[in-house]
Design an enzyme around this catalytic site. Structure first.
Site, short mmCIF file in Angstrom:
data_model
loop_
_atom_site.label_atom_id
_atom_site.label_comp_id
_atom_site.label_asym_id
_atom_site.label_seq_id
_atom_site.Cartn_x
_atom_site.Cartn_y
_atom_site.Cartn_z
N ASP A 185 0.81 -1.23 0.00
CA ASP A 185 0.00 0.00 0.00
C ASP A 185 0.85 1.28 0.00
O ASP A 185 0.53 2.24 0.70
CB ASP A 185 -0.96 0.01 1.20
CG ASP A 185 -2.09 -0.99 1.06
OD1 ASP A 185 -2.04 -1.81 0.12
OD2 ASP A 185 -3.01 -0.97 1.90
N ASP A 212 -0.57 -4.43 -3.74
CA ASP A 212 -1.55 -3.35 -3.94
C ASP A 212 -0.91 -1.97 -3.74
O ASP A 212 -1.51 -1.08 -3.13
CB ASP A 212 -2.72 -3.52 -2.95
CG ASP A 212 -3.39 -4.87 -3.04
OD1 ASP A 212 -3.34 -5.50 -4.11
OD2 ASP A 212 -3.98 -5.31 -2.03
#
Length: 361
Positions: A185, A212
């Site tokens: 992230d 991600d």
């Protein structure tokens, strides 16, 4: 997992091992190039941040807190500036400009994760983990590095390891020659709420991470960037994007003339998976990658389901990519020429106000 060479961590201290030395004008009078593409106006506020006390402020946050917003350029001298930074919504038009020779010479960083305990109880959560949070519209950054230095190996007790380097929630934000460093992230491109569209533009930037590491519901354009997947020594090695674009927004994440590279094994990384925050069915994520180099770390099936949410229901597409990982198949949806003509940086960023940042010309 590859370790970054621009920082050395020793006994809890952070030191720069490759910082350059740059001559600047006296405090408050440096001549940073205009990030708007136009000459400086006399009313423009310019201040200097220097950790050694030779500037107007010793921390980035102090300079932001003292500014009135509007047209403020904060020059940051080489060094590592540790601690969370927040650009509030009430202070639009702030520019951070690194005064080093290279982006790596100025590092703005923190080291907390989603699961890191807060002093007053509970944990920070993904949003609260951000080293830098940008809520002020018209924010710009150039020639510096944003990082989240959370050390996963040093904290096996923390299982929620999302650790954001930068969270953007503002509209019309621009980054040029900026590095974003983290693991899971790294770069959270978001908006104030699901009904609000926020636009972000990245040019000649570098983003690295593993899971991600470019995600959120914002409209974000990456042009001439490098997107680097770290090897986390697991299967799969990671996912590049996790868009959560609202179905009402026709423009999500767009990558053009960008290089997707990796330390991970061939075929071990996915280009993306659809994120549905709180299982929101209206979050129909969009990632479009066009005319970009894709390394061998991306396999024949480039997109992944996210839990029960199938990737084929998302808005994933490619166009005229090249490199060993750019495979055209039934599992790799391609834009038509007509669709590609509409999927440009200008079209994504224009909005209802005709925004056209100088950086994309």
């Amino acid at each position: 997992m590859r370790r970054r060479t621009f920082l050395r961590l020793s006994a809890g201290a952070i030191t720069v091992t490759s910082a350059g030395v740059v001559a600047t004008e006296p405090s408050g009078a440096f001549a940073a190039p205009s990030t708007s593409g136009t000459p400086h106006h006399d009313a423009q506020q310019r201040v200097v941040v220097a950790a050694d006390g030779s500037g107007d402020f010793v921390s980035v946050q102090a300079a932001i807190d003292a500014s009135a917003g509007g047209d403020v350029v904060i020059g940051v001298r080489p060094g590592v500036y540790h601690g969370q930074v927040v650009v509030p919504a009430g202070k639009p038009g702030i520019t951070l400009y690194g005064l080093g020779r290279r982006p790596r010479d100025v590092v703005i960083a923190d080291d907390r994760a989603n699961g890191t305990p807060k002093p007053d109880g509970g944990t920070w959560g993904t949003t609260g983990s951000a080293s830098v949070t940008i809520d002020g519209a018209g924010f710009r950054a150039r020639n510096l590095t944003f990082a989240n230095l959370f050390d996963e190996a040093a904290h096996p007790e923390i299982t929620n390891r999302q650790a954001v380097a930068v969270l953007t929630r503002a509209d019309r934000v621009e980054f040029r020659d900026v590095r974003f460093l983290g693991n899971q992230d790294t770069l959270y491109v978001n908006s104030a709420d699901a009904a609000t569209i926020a636009r972000a533009y990245f040019r000649d930037c570098y983003v690295e991470g593993d899971v991600d590491f470019i995600f959120g519901r914002a409209t974000a354009v990456f042009e001439r960037c490098r997107v680097h997947s770290l090897d986390r020594a697991s299967t799969p090695a990671g996912y590049v994007t996790a868009p959560s674009t609202s179905i009402t927004n026709p423009h999500g994440l767009l990558f053009t003339r960008t290089r997707f590279t990796s330390d991970a094994p061939d075929g071990s990384v996915f280009l993306g998976r659809p994120w549905h925050p709180s299982n929101d069915p209206a979050a129909i994520g969009q990632t479009v990658i066009r005319e970009s180099y894709i390394g061998a770390h991306i396999g024949a099936t480039a997109w992944s389901d996210f839990g029960t949410w199938p990737w084929r229901d998302a808005r994933f597409a490619e166009f005229r990519n090249y490199g060993p990982g750019a495979i055209v198949s039934a599992d790799r949806p391609q834009l038509t020429h007509a669709e590609a003509a509409a999927a440009t940086p200008a079209a994504f960023l224009r909005g209802t106000d005709g925004w056209a940042p100088d950086l994309c010309k």
